[in-house]
Motif scaffolding. Structure first.
Motif, PDB file in Angstrom:
ATOM      1  N   GLN A   1      -8.956 -66.379  28.100  1.00 16.84           N
ATOM      2  CA  GLN A   1      -8.060 -65.266  28.404  1.00 16.84           C
ATOM      3  C   GLN A   1      -7.043 -65.030  27.289  1.00 16.84           C
ATOM      4  O   GLN A   1      -6.738 -63.898  26.942  1.00 16.84           O
ATOM      5  CB  GLN A   1      -7.304 -65.559  29.715  1.00 16.84           C
ATOM      6  CG  GLN A   1      -8.142 -65.443  30.967  1.00 16.84           C
ATOM      7  CD  GLN A   1      -7.351 -65.765  32.216  1.00 16.84           C
ATOM      8  OE1 GLN A   1      -6.271 -66.380  32.159  1.00 16.84           O
ATOM      9  NE2 GLN A   1      -7.873 -65.376  33.365  1.00 16.84           N
TER      10      GLN A   1
ATOM     11  N   ASN B   1     -14.797 -67.730  26.013  1.00 20.52           N
ATOM     12  CA  ASN B   1     -14.508 -66.807  27.115  1.00 20.52           C
ATOM     13  C   ASN B   1     -13.069 -66.961  27.598  1.00 20.52           C
ATOM     14  O   ASN B   1     -12.781 -66.938  28.796  1.00 20.52           O
ATOM     15  CB  ASN B   1     -15.489 -67.042  28.281  1.00 20.52           C
ATOM     16  CG  ASN B   1     -15.515 -65.888  29.255  1.00 20.52           C
ATOM     17  OD1 ASN B   1     -15.312 -64.744  28.869  1.00 20.52           O
ATOM     18  ND2 ASN B   1     -15.723 -66.184  30.529  1.00 20.52           N
TER      19      ASN B   1
ATOM     20  N   ARG C   1     -12.726 -63.162  31.777  1.00 15.73           N
ATOM     21  CA  ARG C   1     -12.152 -64.234  30.963  1.00 15.73           C
ATOM     22  C   ARG C   1     -11.564 -65.315  31.877  1.00 15.73           C
ATOM     23  O   ARG C   1     -11.133 -65.026  32.997  1.00 15.73           O
ATOM     24  CB  ARG C   1     -11.063 -63.682  30.058  1.00 15.73           C
ATOM     25  CG  ARG C   1     -11.547 -62.624  29.083  1.00 15.73           C
ATOM     26  CD  ARG C   1     -12.261 -63.225  27.905  1.00 15.73           C
ATOM     27  NE  ARG C   1     -12.621 -62.229  26.905  1.00 15.73           N
ATOM     28  CZ  ARG C   1     -13.140 -62.521  25.726  1.00 15.73           C
ATOM     29  NH1 ARG C   1     -13.366 -63.776  25.405  1.00 15.73           N
ATOM     30  NH2 ARG C   1     -13.464 -61.569  24.883  1.00 15.73           N
TER      31      ARG C   1
END
Length: 310
Positions: free
Chosen positions: A41, A39, A10
């Motif tokens: 975090q 993608n 991520r």
């Protein structure tokens, strides 16, 4: 032995996705899909929309999650279709029908009833809601056939407009305070008209100062090239546009990011006319540093800081 596909790490993503949530998808499911496509975090949403509802669901990523509470506290605007004459267990199209009644009301009667629901009103939260009792959401009790006592809550209906009426359905636009259940509002209007009601459709069109202008759907996000998806996000300060701004010079910005309280009364800066929450910038307003409380005598007290601004 089967090979496993390595997980893609991520990455930090910062900003706000103005998502136009589709019908049939929970807010959390929409968040999971958007987070995967970016993608990212870290991500969070700013208040749920029921699966049958559509419309504006701002999703916060990275540093924007620090300010998501502000949208939870914001006013909301909805457009809804109320189906008169039919009550359901959930107050919307997803519940079983409890009873049906004839509908014989005029637009004038509806307007008189709507007037009673403008301003401060009390609502009893529905059993089919995510409110928790003893650690369990109310909808789990409801699905088990258990009805619990719920305390009425005060909410504010800022505007309630009749957009159209063709029996047995009426279209309404509602601007309301946080915590308002539009399903309950529709049911209560139906009860006041003597025929009962449930929501046939619900669409959120605004959250605070954010609107559906520029919002995108999940198919559009998925169709965009991966390298361009982050560019579809609004900046972090899109969440803060209702607050006055303070722009600091380089030295004051450095001290602010260290968490220092600043005395700005003789700093030669343009300051807000009154005390309250502000958004703070550097670099002539191009770099967001965070939020602060602006108090008497020109004191600026840091509140939430942007980690990436240092």
């Amino acid at each position: 032995m089967a090979q496993t596909t390595p997980k893609i790490p991520r990455v930090p993503v910062h900003g706000v996705l103005l998502l136009d949530k589709p019908v049939g998808l929970s807010s959390n499911d929409a968040l999971v899909r958007a987070k995967r496509l970016l993608n990212a975090q870290k991500a969070g949403h700013t208040g749920t929309l029921d699966p049958f509802a559509t419309g504006l669901l701002p999703l916060c990523f990275g540093e924007a999650t620090k300010f998501s509470q502000d949208l939870l506290e914001s006013d909301k605007t909805y457009e809804t279709v109320v189906h008169l004459g039919i009550r359901t267990a959930t107050g919307d199209t997803e519940g079983e029908v409890l009873d049906t009644r004839p509908v014989d009301v005029s637009a004038e009667q509806i307007e008189r009833v709507l007037a009673r629901f403008r301003g401060d009103i009390s609502q009893v939260p529905p059993m089919y809601s995510a409110l928790k009792r003893d650690g369990k959401p109310l909808y789990e009790y409801a699905r088990a056939g258990i009805t619990l006592e719920r305390e009425a809550r005060k909410v504010t209906i800022h505007a309630l407009d009749l957009l159209s009426y063709e029996a047995p359905t009426l279209r309404l636009r509602v601007s309301c305070s946080k915590g308002t259940y539009i399903r309950v509002l529709g049911e209560d209007i139906g009860a006041a008209l003597g025929c009962g009601a449930h929501l046939n459709a619900l669409r959120r069109t605004a959250v605070g100062t954010l609107t559906l202008d520029g919002a995108i759907g999940l198919p559009d996000l998925e169709a965009a090239p991966a390298a361009q998806r982050e560019g579809l996000l609004a900046p972090v300060d899109a969440l803060l546009s209702s607050f006055p701004q303070v722009v600091l010079g380089e030295e004051l910005a450095r001290r602010f990011l260290q968490g220092q309280r600043l005395a700005l009364h003789d700093a030669g800066l343009a300051l807000p006319a009154s005390a309250g929450r502000v958004r703070v910038y550097a670099d002539d307003g191009r770099r967001l540093l965070g939020t602060a409380q602006f108090a008497a005598y020109g004191v600026l007290a840091p509140e939430r800081l942007i980690a990436t601004a240092a």
